[in-house]
Design a protein around this motif. Structure first.
Motif, mmCIF file in Angstrom:
data_model
loop_
_atom_site.group_PDB
_atom_site.id
_atom_site.type_symbol
_atom_site.label_atom_id
_atom_site.label_comp_id
_atom_site.label_asym_id
_atom_site.label_seq_id
_atom_site.Cartn_x
_atom_site.Cartn_y
_atom_site.Cartn_z
ATOM 1 N N UNK A 58 38.578 42.517 29.883
ATOM 2 C CA UNK A 58 39.319 42.076 28.703
ATOM 3 C C UNK A 58 40.220 40.885 28.996
ATOM 4 N N UNK A 59 40.942 40.949 30.115
ATOM 5 C CA UNK A 59 41.921 39.905 30.394
ATOM 6 C C UNK A 59 41.230 38.579 30.683
ATOM 7 N N UNK A 60 40.144 38.627 31.455
ATOM 8 C CA UNK A 60 39.397 37.396 31.721
ATOM 9 C C UNK A 60 38.767 36.832 30.451
ATOM 10 N N UNK A 61 38.175 37.704 29.616
ATOM 11 C CA UNK A 61 37.530 37.237 28.386
ATOM 12 C C UNK A 61 38.549 36.570 27.468
ATOM 13 N N UNK B 64 39.337 28.463 32.696
ATOM 14 C CA UNK B 64 37.963 28.224 32.266
ATOM 15 C C UNK B 64 36.959 29.076 33.032
ATOM 16 N N UNK B 65 37.265 29.412 34.285
ATOM 17 C CA UNK B 65 36.381 30.263 35.084
ATOM 18 C C UNK B 65 36.975 31.681 35.121
ATOM 19 N N UNK B 66 36.123 32.715 35.171
ATOM 20 C CA UNK B 66 36.683 34.066 35.334
ATOM 21 C C UNK B 66 37.514 34.153 36.629
ATOM 22 N N UNK B 67 38.714 34.661 36.514
ATOM 23 C CA UNK B 67 39.570 34.775 37.695
ATOM 24 C C UNK B 67 39.280 36.070 38.447
ATOM 25 N N UNK B 68 39.484 36.014 39.735
ATOM 26 C CA UNK B 68 39.355 37.227 40.560
ATOM 27 C C UNK B 68 40.682 37.984 40.462
ATOM 28 N N UNK B 69 40.737 38.960 39.548
ATOM 29 C CA UNK B 69 42.008 39.646 39.293
ATOM 30 C C UNK B 69 42.102 40.980 40.000
ATOM 31 N N UNK B 70 40.945 41.500 40.410
ATOM 32 C CA UNK B 70 40.973 42.831 40.994
ATOM 33 C C UNK B 70 40.240 42.785 42.330
ATOM 34 N N UNK B 71 40.299 43.870 43.081
ATOM 35 C CA UNK B 71 39.783 43.908 44.453
ATOM 36 C C UNK B 71 40.533 42.942 45.339
ATOM 37 N N UNK B 72 41.807 42.845 45.107
ATOM 38 C CA UNK B 72 42.674 42.046 45.967
ATOM 39 C C UNK B 72 44.100 42.589 45.861
#
Lengths: 304, 271
Positions: A148-151, A160-168
């Motif tokens: 949801x947050x990336x969309x 503009x690009x999907x961010x790596x928000x999880x698994x970190x």
């Protein structure tokens, strides 16, 4: 005069009857204390003994002889240092964010009329009541690449690009804060509700501005609640396993995760138990320090 | 905007001057509540990928859950373990709280401390220590093993709840009953128990939920035919994001809310 002191007084008179009564009373009290035996037995058998057994393993080397090898290796290998640093960093940052978000929220709630506050409390208690796994899952879903947050972020043109928000680390911190925040808000809210409003009125009537009154009267009085909440959050973070395991995606290793890995992947009981001894020792030290500190804060006449 | 200029508290600060506080408060409340709630509509999505709002609604993930024998078996294990935990932990914790409260012995403090240790020790340590002990006793993956572990976790909770109820209860009432000929047990069951009934019901419900929600210990000591629901969820989630879990999560939220509502209702009727 309480029943006990009545017996004592009679006993000093050297009365046979009284000493009989005292024996009866002692027997009754022992019988009552005996009611705690099943619970004590359970805790002993399912926790204290296995824990002692496990901790014993940390002092044996691979051949089964007494040694401090596992502790020596813990000091020698830098990866252990990194694990402990990660654990402290995450616990500290989570506690800090919980203070920064929890204090204003608790203050906001404490200023609302009771009924409105109770209604808002549902939002605080909802995550508290919901399974830890459900909440961690919710964040996994929200923060994933197609989440949801990336969309929405991309739809709104924020990135503009999907961010790596999880698994970190970031994802882990978000999940941890969400889970720990109620533990911060509840003691804080309790402490704030207990503060006598007349003190603030008095400060205002003596010419203090609202901000000055807050910092010199309200804030010091809320400190015991803050200390209790912060200690609780910090200690709970130290031993956390589920959220870093799921939201960290193998990249965030806290002490708990390392212990689990040592057992699940390497069957290295010695290393895992040595880590366990250190983790428990740190937890106890933090708890004792927190108890000292909050008693110190209590000296300012706050709370109860 | 007269409302904004009006004083918000005794210190005469105006609502307008601390509008930021209200905004921040509402934002943090939203941060707390929304992630959990958003799982509910997502669980009714037709799509493989969890979307919000769902483009097409369906019950497919609920069907997937209810038609999976492994999910069903795990759910049954969790319910059974929860009931057994509540059934064991409530009397054990109540007896301990009552005995230590009424007995007023010098070592009561020490006993209470010992009984509270399960809340202090990081749960991962309890998990692997029990795993180690159960391996020696050949109790790994046994139902009894998981119930004992969960009961140990729940006992301190029962003790705290019942203990605080007893503190506000006047034990002289029991003395009166006993002076009128009741035995200690009768006095407890007929005089004390009904008055701390709310605490007992709450304890039983929270014991159930403690067991039902527990992951870490279950990860180590439950498995095979006795895997719990949370263990299966955890393992499934480590590999991929399975929408079935959205359905399970929704059901778990409903069950928890219902149970807590019941305990609240009991509280109302008491007071």
């Amino acid at each position: 005069m309480t029943a006990a002191s009545a017996f004592d007084a009679a006993g000093t008179a050297g009365d046979d009857h009284a000493s009989g009564l005292r024996r009866d009373q002692w027997r009754e009290r022992m019988g009552l204390a005996g009611l705690a035996v099943p619970a004590l037995l359970l805790v002993t058998v399912t926790m204290l003994v296995p824990l002692g057994w496990l901790f014993g393993l940390s002092f044996l080397d691979d051949s089964g002889a007494l040694s401090l090898e596992h502790y020596r290796r813990m000091l020698a290998e830098p990866s252990y240092g990194r694990t402990f640093r990660t654990t402290f960093e995450i616990s500290f940052v989570t506690t800090l964010i919980c203070i920064l978000l929890g204090y204003p929220l608790a203050y906001f709630l404490s200023q609302l009329p009771r009924r409105a506050a109770n209604l808002c409390m549902i939002a605080v208690l909802l995550p508290f009541w919901t399974s830890l796994l459900v909440r961690t899952y919710a964040w996994l879903v929200l923060l994933q690449r197609s989440g949801l947050i990336n969309t929405w972020g991309m739809k709104l043109g924020l990135w503009s690009e999907p961010l790596q928000l999880v698994h970190n680390m970031g994802g882990t911190l978000i999940g941890m804060v969400h889970i720990m925040l109620p533990f911060m808000v509840l003691p804080l809210y309790g402490a704030m509700r207990a503060i006598d409003r007349n003190l603030l009125r008095a400060a205002a009537s003596l010419g203090s501005t609202p901000v000055h009154g807050f910092w010199t009267v309200f804030f010091p009085l809320s400190l015991p609640g803050l200390a209790a909440g912060a200690a609780l959050v910090f200690v709970l973070c130290l031993g956390f396993y589920v959220t870093p395991a799921m939201l960290g995606g193998g990249k965030v290793t806290m002490v708990s995760n390392r212990i689990a890995n040592d057992i699940e992947l390497f069957f290295n009981w010695g290393a895992a138990s040595a880590l366990g001894v250190v983790l428990l020792a740190i937890t106890l030290v933090v708890l004792v320090l927190a108890a000292r500190l909050s008693r110190g804060a209590g000296l300012f006449g706050a709370g109860h | 905007m007269g409302w904004l200029d009006r004083p918000a508290s005794d210190t005469q600060i105006s609502h307008g001057a601390r509008l930021w506080l209200y905004a921040l408060g509402v934002l943090v409340l939203a941060f707390l509540a929304i992630p959990t709630l958003i799982v509910i509509p997502m669980s009714f999505s037709q799509s493989q990928y969890l979307e919000f709002p769902p483009r097409e609604w369906s019950l497919r993930w609920y069907e997937a859950y209810f038609s999976s024998s492994s999910w069903m078996a795990a759910t049954a294990t969790s319910f059974k373990a929860g009931f057994c935990t509540a059934l064991l932990a409530t009397p054990m914790g109540t007896l301990a709280a009552y005995g230590l409260h009424a007995g007023r012995l010098r070592f009561a403090g020490l006993a209470i401390l010992a009984l509270l240790t399960p809340t202090i020790v990081p749960v991962i340590l309890v998990g692997i220590a029990l795993f180690y002990a159960y391996v020696q006793l050949k109790m790994v993956n046994s139902f009894v093993g998981i119930v004992l572990a969960h009961t140990m976790l729940a006992v301190p909770i029962v003790m705290l709840i019942v203990g605080s109820a007893l503190k506000s209860f006047d034990l002289d009432q029991e003395r009166v009953a006993r002076s009128l000929g009741a035995t200690r047990t009768q006095a407890f069951l007929q005089v004390t128990a009904p008055q701390i009934g709310f605490a007992l019901v709450t304890s039983a419900i929270l014991s159930f939920l403690t067991s039902f929600d527990e992951v870490v210990i279950a990860l180590f000591v439950s498995g095979g035919d006795n895997a719990t629901l949370t263990r299966m969820m955890f393992l499934a989630l480590r590999d991929q994001i399975d929408p079935t879990i959205a359905a399970i999560s929704t059901l778990m939220i409903v069950i928890t809310s219902l149970l807590l509502a019941v305990s609240q209702l009991f509280g109302k009727s008491e007071s």
